[in-house]
Scaffold this active site. Structure first.
Site, short mmCIF file in Angstrom:
data_model
loop_
_atom_site.label_atom_id
_atom_site.label_comp_id
_atom_site.label_asym_id
_atom_site.label_seq_id
_atom_site.Cartn_x
_atom_site.Cartn_y
_atom_site.Cartn_z
N PRO A 98 -7.98 8.31 19.48
CA PRO A 98 -8.51 7.03 19.98
C PRO A 98 -10.00 6.89 19.66
O PRO A 98 -10.78 7.81 19.94
CB PRO A 98 -8.27 7.12 21.48
CG PRO A 98 -7.14 8.09 21.63
CD PRO A 98 -7.34 9.09 20.55
N CYS A 145 -13.03 3.98 20.11
CA CYS A 145 -13.45 2.66 20.58
C CYS A 145 -14.06 1.86 19.44
O CYS A 145 -14.91 2.36 18.71
CB CYS A 145 -14.44 2.79 21.73
SG CYS A 145 -13.68 3.37 23.26
N GLN A 174 -3.67 4.69 24.05
CA GLN A 174 -4.34 5.42 25.12
C GLN A 174 -4.68 4.44 26.23
O GLN A 174 -5.39 3.46 26.01
CB GLN A 174 -5.62 6.10 24.61
CG GLN A 174 -6.27 6.98 25.67
CD GLN A 174 -7.62 7.53 25.23
OE1 GLN A 174 -8.56 6.77 25.04
NE2 GLN A 174 -7.71 8.84 25.08
N TYR A 224 -14.54 9.36 32.55
CA TYR A 224 -13.99 8.09 33.00
C TYR A 224 -13.21 8.29 34.30
O TYR A 224 -13.20 9.38 34.86
CB TYR A 224 -13.18 7.45 31.87
CG TYR A 224 -14.05 7.12 30.67
CD1 TYR A 224 -15.19 6.32 30.83
CD2 TYR A 224 -13.78 7.63 29.41
CE1 TYR A 224 -16.02 6.03 29.75
CE2 TYR A 224 -14.62 7.35 28.33
CZ TYR A 224 -15.73 6.56 28.51
OH TYR A 224 -16.56 6.29 27.45
N ARG A 273 -13.96 10.81 13.72
CA ARG A 273 -14.97 10.45 12.73
C ARG A 273 -14.51 10.70 11.29
O ARG A 273 -14.84 9.94 10.38
CB ARG A 273 -16.28 11.19 13.02
CG ARG A 273 -17.02 10.67 14.24
CD ARG A 273 -18.28 11.47 14.53
NE ARG A 273 -19.04 10.93 15.63
CZ ARG A 273 -18.80 11.21 16.92
NH1 ARG A 273 -17.79 12.03 17.23
NH2 ARG A 273 -19.52 10.69 17.87
#
Length: 354
Positions: free
Chosen positions: A23, A25, A99, A182, A324
Site C-alpha cells: 500500500p 498513499c 488495505q 494509526y 518505493r
C-alpha cells in the site's frame, strides 16, 4: 526454480508469485473517490507482474483519512470506480487487494508535498479527530478525543461495512492497517494508549480493539478469501510496543481468521530512532513466522531480485512487499524473473521487451 516466483495458494485464491505491491498513499483523491490516476497506478503494477496489488490505505470513515485527499471506502458511491480497477487488475493475472485504514490521531494533515502538517477546517481538514487516549501525536497536532466503548464498536462496524464494499468492488484480499501509529496501532501501543478500561492497560486489553475489528470483518468477509493485517512489530521506543508483544498478538489473531502478518515497524512516536537499512524489518517477519506459526510478509528497503529471493527461499517470510521500488520500476517482477531464470506471465503486448 525460483521460490519467489512459485505460486502461493491462500484459502480460495492463488497468488501467481510471492511479490506484493505494498500500500502506497497517493494523496490524489477527492472525497475519497478513486480516479484514472489510481487505475493507471495500480493497473501498471499488475501488468508488471506482481502477484498482489494493494490499494493505498483506504479510509473506512471520512474522519479517518490521513489527508483530505486520501482514498476512501466509507460510502457505496466509491464502489463503481474501484470495480473498474479490480476488473483490470484481475485481467492481468494479479490479485486486487485493499488495505482498510483509520488514521486516528494522525488524521487531518496536508499532503506531503504541501508540507504534511496538521490542518484545520479552514484548510480542508476536520475536527475532532479520535484516538485511544487524549494524547496528540506530536507538538502542533490536534489533541484527539478518546473514543468511548460505543465509539470503538462503531469503528469496528465501519471496518466491517468497508469490507462489504470492498467485496462488492471485486477485491479478493483485504488487509487491516494496524501499523505506523494509526488508530489500531494507537490502541496497541502503551505509548499512545493510557486508558484504564477494557481497552487499555494490560496487553490483553490493548489488543482488544484490533480483535474487535478483525472479528467484525470476518463476519462479513467470505471465508474463501484471505485476511491480512499490517502491524508495527516495534515502536523502536523504550516502554513501547515490541516484537515479543507482536508475536503474542499474531498468536491471538491466527484463530480469528487472519492469514498473514505484514511486518512493518515504527510510526507511533516522532522521537523513534529507527536503524533504517536494506531489509531492516525482515527479522520481525522471520521471528513472527517461526514463533507464531503464521504466514508473514517482509517489507522495508527490499530492492533486488536476489534479496527478495533469499528472504522467501530461506523461510524468513512467505511474501515480500515493496513500495518505493515499485514506484521506480512498475515492471520489477518481469525484470527480476529474468535475473532469477524464472518464467513470469508477461503480457503479450510486452513480450518483445522481456
Amino acid at each position: 526454480m525460483s521460490r519467489l516466483f512459485e505460486p502461493l495458494k491462500m484459502r480460495g485464491i492463488t497468488l501467481r508469485n510471492r511479490i506484493v505491491v505494498s500500500p502506497m498513499c497517493q494523496y490524489s483523491s477527492e472525497d475519497g473517490f478513486a480516479s484514472d490516476w489510481h487505475l493507471v497506478h495500480l493497473g501498471s503494477r499488475a501488468i508488471g507482474g506482481a502477484g498482489v496489488v494493494f490499494t493505498e490505505a483506504t479510509a473506512v470513515e471520512a474522519r479517518g483519512r490521513i489527508s483530505p485527499q486520501d482514498l476512501g471506502i466509507w460510502k457505496d458511491d466509491h464502489i463503481p470506480m474501484l470495480k473498474r480497477i479490480t476488473d483490470f487488475v484481475k485481467s492481468q493475472g494479479a490479485v486486487p487487494a485493499m488495505q482498510l485504514a483509520h488514521a486516528g490521531r494522525k488524521a487531518s494533515t496536508a499532503q506531503p508535498w504541501a508540507g504534511g502538517a496538521p490542518i484545520g477546517p479552514d484548510a480542508g481538514g476536520w475536527t475532532p479527530i479520535v484516538s485511544a487516549s487524549a494524547l496528540p501525536f506530536a507538538p502542533g497536532y490536534q489533541t484527539p478525543e478518546p473514543l468511548t466503548v460505543d465509539g470503538i464498536g462503531k469503528i469496528a462496524e465501519a471496518f466491517a461495512r468497508a469490507a462489504e464494499r470492498a467485496l462488492a468492488a471485486g477485491f479478493e484480499l483485504i488487509e487491516i492497517h494496524g501499523a505506523h501509529g494509526y488508530l489500531l496501532n494507537q490502541f496497541l501501543s502503551p505509548l499512545s494508549n493510557r486508558r484504564t478500561d477494557a481497552y487499555g492497560g494490560s496487553f490483553d486489553h490493548r489488543i482488544q480493539a484490533a480483535l474487535d475489528v478483525t472479528r467484525a470483518i470476518r463476519k462479513k468477509w467470505p471465508e474463501r478469501l484471505p485476511l491480512w493485517i499490517r502491524i508495527s512489530a516495534t515502536d523502536w521506543m523504550e516502554g513501547g510496543w515490541d516484537i515479543d508483544q507482536s508475536v503474542e498478538l499474531a498468536r491471538k489473531l491466527k484463530p480469528e481468521g487472519v492469514d498473514v502478518i505484514d511486518c512493518s515497524s515504527g510510526g507511533t512516536s516522532p522521537d523513534a530512532k529507527i536503524p533504517i537499512g536494506p531489509g531492516y524489518q525482515v527479522l520481525f517477519a522471520e521471528r513472527i513466522r517461526r514463533d507464531a506459526q503464521i504466514l508473514t510478509g517482509a517489507v522495508g528497503m527490499i530492492t533486488s531480485a536476489e534479496q527478495a529471493e533469499t528472504i522467501v527461499s530461506t523461510g524468513q517470510a512467505d511474501v515480500v512487499l515493496m513500495a518505493r521500488e515499485f514506484l521506480r520500476d512498475p515492471y520489477w517482477p518481469l525484470r527480476s524473473a529474468k535475473a532469477l531464470h524464472a518464467k513470469p506471465q508477461t503480457p503479450v503486448q510486452y513480450g518483445r521487451a522481456f
